[in-house]
Design an enzyme around this catalytic site. Structure first.
Site, PDB file in Angstrom:
ATOM      1  N   ASP A 292      24.240   1.629   1.132  1.00 11.68           N
ATOM      2  CA  ASP A 292      23.239   0.686   1.619  1.00 11.68           C
ATOM      3  C   ASP A 292      22.008   1.539   1.876  1.00 11.68           C
ATOM      4  O   ASP A 292      21.933   2.278   2.873  1.00 11.68           O
ATOM      5  CB  ASP A 292      23.716  -0.044   2.884  1.00 11.68           C
ATOM      6  CG  ASP A 292      24.359  -1.389   2.545  1.00 11.68           C
ATOM      7  OD1 ASP A 292      24.538  -1.675   1.339  1.00 11.68           O
ATOM      8  OD2 ASP A 292      24.682  -2.149   3.476  1.00 11.68           O
TER       9      ASP A 292
ATOM     10  N   HIS B 247      25.354 -12.447   2.038  1.00 14.07           N
ATOM     11  CA  HIS B 247      26.368 -12.972   2.955  1.00 14.07           C
ATOM     12  C   HIS B 247      26.494 -14.457   2.613  1.00 14.07           C
ATOM     13  O   HIS B 247      25.485 -15.098   2.276  1.00 14.07           O
ATOM     14  CB  HIS B 247      25.921 -12.929   4.417  1.00 14.07           C
ATOM     15  CG  HIS B 247      25.638 -11.577   4.979  1.00 14.07           C
ATOM     16  ND1 HIS B 247      24.447 -10.942   4.815  1.00 14.07           N
ATOM     17  CD2 HIS B 247      26.394 -10.760   5.761  1.00 14.07           C
ATOM     18  CE1 HIS B 247      24.467  -9.788   5.455  1.00 14.07           C
ATOM     19  NE2 HIS B 247      25.643  -9.652   6.040  1.00 14.07           N
TER      20      HIS B 247
ATOM     21  N   HIS C 198      22.891   3.750   9.504  1.00 10.98           N
ATOM     22  CA  HIS C 198      24.109   3.791  10.326  1.00 10.98           C
ATOM     23  C   HIS C 198      24.554   5.242  10.522  1.00 10.98           C
ATOM     24  O   HIS C 198      25.083   5.604  11.576  1.00 10.98           O
ATOM     25  CB  HIS C 198      25.239   3.008   9.659  1.00 10.98           C
ATOM     26  CG  HIS C 198      24.950   1.545   9.497  1.00 10.98           C
ATOM     27  ND1 HIS C 198      25.858   0.676   8.956  1.00 10.98           N
ATOM     28  CD2 HIS C 198      23.862   0.800   9.818  1.00 10.98           C
ATOM     29  CE1 HIS C 198      25.336  -0.550   8.934  1.00 10.98           C
ATOM     30  NE2 HIS C 198      24.127  -0.486   9.452  1.00 10.98           N
TER      31      HIS C 198
ATOM     32  N   GLU D 283      25.767   3.467   4.860  1.00 12.45           N
ATOM     33  CA  GLU D 283      24.370   3.064   5.098  1.00 12.45           C
ATOM     34  C   GLU D 283      23.667   4.197   5.837  1.00 12.45           C
ATOM     35  O   GLU D 283      24.138   4.651   6.891  1.00 12.45           O
ATOM     36  CB  GLU D 283      24.341   1.766   5.911  1.00 12.45           C
ATOM     37  CG  GLU D 283      22.913   1.310   6.202  1.00 12.45           C
ATOM     38  CD  GLU D 283      22.838  -0.135   6.673  1.00 12.45           C
ATOM     39  OE1 GLU D 283      23.577  -0.985   6.138  1.00 12.45           O
ATOM     40  OE2 GLU D 283      22.041  -0.396   7.580  1.00 12.45           O
TER      41      GLU D 283
ATOM     42  N   ASP E  45      19.514  -2.473   1.778  1.00 13.22           N
ATOM     43  CA  ASP E  45      19.735  -3.158   3.056  1.00 13.22           C
ATOM     44  C   ASP E  45      18.543  -2.777   3.941  1.00 13.22           C
ATOM     45  O   ASP E  45      18.674  -2.032   4.918  1.00 13.22           O
ATOM     46  CB  ASP E  45      21.068  -2.705   3.657  1.00 13.22           C
ATOM     47  CG  ASP E  45      21.540  -3.653   4.748  1.00 13.22           C
ATOM     48  OD1 ASP E  45      20.735  -4.491   5.176  1.00 13.22           O
ATOM     49  OD2 ASP E  45      22.698  -3.544   5.180  1.00 13.22           O
TER      50      ASP E  45
ATOM     51  N   ASP F 164      19.073   0.201  14.441  1.00 15.97           N
ATOM     52  CA  ASP F 164      19.120   0.038  12.991  1.00 15.97           C
ATOM     53  C   ASP F 164      17.811  -0.617  12.546  1.00 15.97           C
ATOM     54  O   ASP F 164      17.704  -1.839  12.494  1.00 15.97           O
ATOM     55  CB  ASP F 164      20.312  -0.898  12.701  1.00 15.97           C
ATOM     56  CG  ASP F 164      20.839  -0.790  11.296  1.00 15.97           C
ATOM     57  OD1 ASP F 164      20.391   0.095  10.561  1.00 15.97           O
ATOM     58  OD2 ASP F 164      21.713  -1.596  10.942  1.00 15.97           O
TER      59      ASP F 164
ATOM     60  N   ASP G   9      16.466  -0.421   9.641  1.00  9.08           N
ATOM     61  CA  ASP G   9      16.583  -0.906   8.253  1.00  9.08           C
ATOM     62  C   ASP G   9      15.293  -0.765   7.460  1.00  9.08           C
ATOM     63  O   ASP G   9      14.805  -1.731   6.871  1.00  9.08           O
ATOM     64  CB  ASP G   9      17.008  -2.390   8.247  1.00  9.08           C
ATOM     65  CG  ASP G   9      18.481  -2.576   8.605  1.00  9.08           C
ATOM     66  OD1 ASP G   9      19.262  -1.630   8.430  1.00  9.08           O
ATOM     67  OD2 ASP G   9      18.833  -3.678   9.049  1.00  9.08           O
TER      68      ASP G   9
HETATM   69  C1  XLS Z   1      24.236  -4.325   9.586  1.00  4.64           C
HETATM   70  C2  XLS Z   1      24.825  -4.155   8.282  1.00  4.64           C
HETATM   71  C3  XLS Z   1      24.951  -5.421   7.462  1.00  4.64           C
HETATM   72  C4  XLS Z   1      25.940  -5.235   6.363  1.00  4.64           C
HETATM   73  C5  XLS Z   1      26.411  -6.498   5.761  1.00  4.64           C
HETATM   74  O1  XLS Z   1      23.829  -3.406  10.247  1.00  4.64           O
HETATM   75  O2  XLS Z   1      24.123  -3.166   7.585  1.00  4.64           O
HETATM   76  O3  XLS Z   1      23.713  -5.807   6.976  1.00  4.64           O
HETATM   77  O4  XLS Z   1      25.446  -4.417   5.356  1.00  4.64           O
HETATM   78  O5  XLS Z   1      26.959  -7.372   6.666  1.00  4.64           O
HETATM   79 NI    NI Z   2      24.463  -2.619   5.523  1.00  4.10          NI
HETATM   80 NI    NI Z   3      22.746  -1.959   8.938  1.00  2.00          NI
END
Ligand code: XLS
Ligand code: NI
Ligand code: NI
Length: 450
Positions: A310, A123, A285, A282, A353, A321, A323
């Site tokens: 992702d 980012h 998600h 992702e 991610d 999330d 991650d």
């Molecule tokens: C958040 C998202 C973010 C995007 C990029 O949940 O996964 O990390 O991938 O802004």
């Molecule tokens: Ni993401």
């Molecule tokens: Ni995410």
């Protein structure tokens, strides 16, 4: 090897901190990570990911195009809503100065080199600090980007870049505003300048908390306008990368407009943007939206929209999330079945991610997490290839639809069977034979490949 030390001591924002050049390596004691095969006990080696090995006619590294996410790896602090940061990387001085941003960028490229991947994702706000004015912010970004360009060399590129449009209070009502457009336009240019292959839009604040104060139709129109402006700008600057929408159902907003792949596809079709965008799926998600990652990938794929992954996973007992790096080989195998059907992802790839757990605080944990994630995906690829080469799963699916090879089935698929014709055939043939769906057999075949 240097391990994480105590909290950084440098008190002031930028003043006298982080300005000295970092001496030596950021990751001393960590070698270039090599493939050692499944019997290796070395936690700093790949057991399944063998970059140059050919699988189904493609090198493993080309199936994956793995990418390191700058924000998790270099800006993740381990803080959560209840607790302070837990990670104190030795190169961090506790400031968000420009000098610190540059030092971090050097650490990023040493990490990428040692891990042996060709891509990174960022980012704008992760890599360079905000200034007091937009001009100053842009100047900071330019300086860090110039360094990144130099450190990238000719081999490494961004898999994707994105504009951070969710942290600052100015975005709290949503970021499809004029300011957001300016930020995206700058970051899109920067991504282009760095040779980035994709550009992502994730709408964390594009949604609502309640419909009582929200004009959803107007907001969706605005979002479409914003994305159309991005398409126009992309063409103007000659950026040939793919624009990607990243669906997520909620978090931070209660309801986000790009809920899942099907919702995003419908939005893109409605606004005539379907040929200009693809999706960045992702896995975490996907599960938040009540689907599996496999479902989201297949939905994207059959709509011609599978652009990037992702690569992460959630926790079945946690509703947000998280991650995490993917460690479930069965999930990875299903992901790879879709990726293979798609013929790969290029110019997309797999962006991690994913972040360390709050309690993982050694520098080497950053490597271990990525190695584990890459090995899991590699096992998924190997298993999916086994299933495809074996053919029994494909055969089972083919059998399930075999009635569509009959006279009536062919007519239906060709759009030549109206209701009158179908009724005539039903009467002629009588009650059909009901066949088994063979789910347990399908699962048995799948499991045997793991
Ligand atoms: C958040 C998202 C973010 C995007 C990029 O949940 O996964 O990390 O991938 O802004
Ligand atoms: Ni993401
Ligand atoms: Ni995410």
């Amino acid at each position: 090897m240097k391990l994480a030390v105590g909290p950084p001591t440098c008190p002031a924002e930028g003043v006298g901190c982080g300005e000295d050049e970092w001496e030596g390596e950021f990751f001393p004691g960590i070698p270039k990570i090599k493939y050692e095969g499944p019997n290796s006990k070395n936690h700093l080696a790949f057991k399944y990911y063998n970059a140059e090995e050919m699988i189904l006619g493609k090198k493993m590294k080309d199936w994956f195009r793995f990418s390191v996410a700058f924000w998790h790896t270099f800006r993740g602090t381990g803080a959560d809503p209840f607790g302070a940061p837990t990670k104190y990387w030795p190169w961090e001085d506790g400031t968000n100065s420009l000098a610190m941003a540059k030092r971090r960028m050097r650490a990023n490229f040493e990490f990428i080199d040692k891990l042996g991947v060709d891509f990174w994702c960022f980012h704008d706000r992760d890599i360079a600090p905000d200034g007091k004015t937009l001009e100053e912010t842009n100047k900071n970004l330019d300086e860090v980007v110039a360094l990144a360009k130099e450190l990238q060399g000719s081999k490494i590129h961004p898999l994707w870049g994105t504009s951070q449009l969710f942290h600052h209070p100015r975005y709290m009502h949503g970021a499809a505003t004029r300011y957001a457009t300016i930020c995206s336009y700058i970051t899109l240019s920067v991504t282009h300048y760095l040779g980035g292959e994709n550009y992502v839009f994730w709408g964390g604040r594009e949604g609502y908390q309640t419909l009582l104060n929200t004009d959803m139709e107007k907001e969706l129109d605005h979002m479409a306008r914003f994305l159309q402006a991005a398409v126009d700008f992309k063409k103007k600057i000659g950026f040939n990368g793919t624009l990607l929408i990243e669906p997520k159902p909620q978090e931070p907003t209660k309801h986000q407009y790009d809920w899942d792949a099907a919702t995003a596809a419908n939005f893109l079709r409605k606004y005539g943007l379907i040929d200009e965008f693809k999706l960045n799926i992702e896995c975490n998600h996907a599960t938040l939206s009540g689907h599996s990652c496999h479902h989201e990938l297949e939905t994207a794929r059959i709509n011609g929209l599978l652009g990037n992954i992702d690569a992460n996973t959630g926790d079945p007992q946690t509703g947000w999330d998280t991650d995490q790096f993917m460690t479930d080989v069965a999930e990875a195998t299903m992901v790879m079945l879709s990726v293979i059907k798609n013929g790969g992802l290029a110019p997309g790839g797999f962006n991690f991610d994913a972040k360390l757990r709050r309690e993982s605080t050694d520098v080497e944990d950053l490597f271990i997490a990525h190695i584990g994630g890459m090995d899991t995906m590699a096992r998924g690829l190997r298993n999916a290839a086994k299933l495809i080469e074996d053919g029994s799963l494909a055969e089972l699916v083919k059998k399930r639809y075999q009635s569509f090879d009959s006279e009536v089935g062919t007519a239906i698929e060709a759009g030549k069977a109206d209701f009158e014709y179908l009724e005539k055939k039903a009467i002629e043939w009588g009650e059909p034979k009901v066949l088994s769906g063979k789910q347990e057999l399908a699962e048995m075949i799948f499991q045997s490949a793991l």
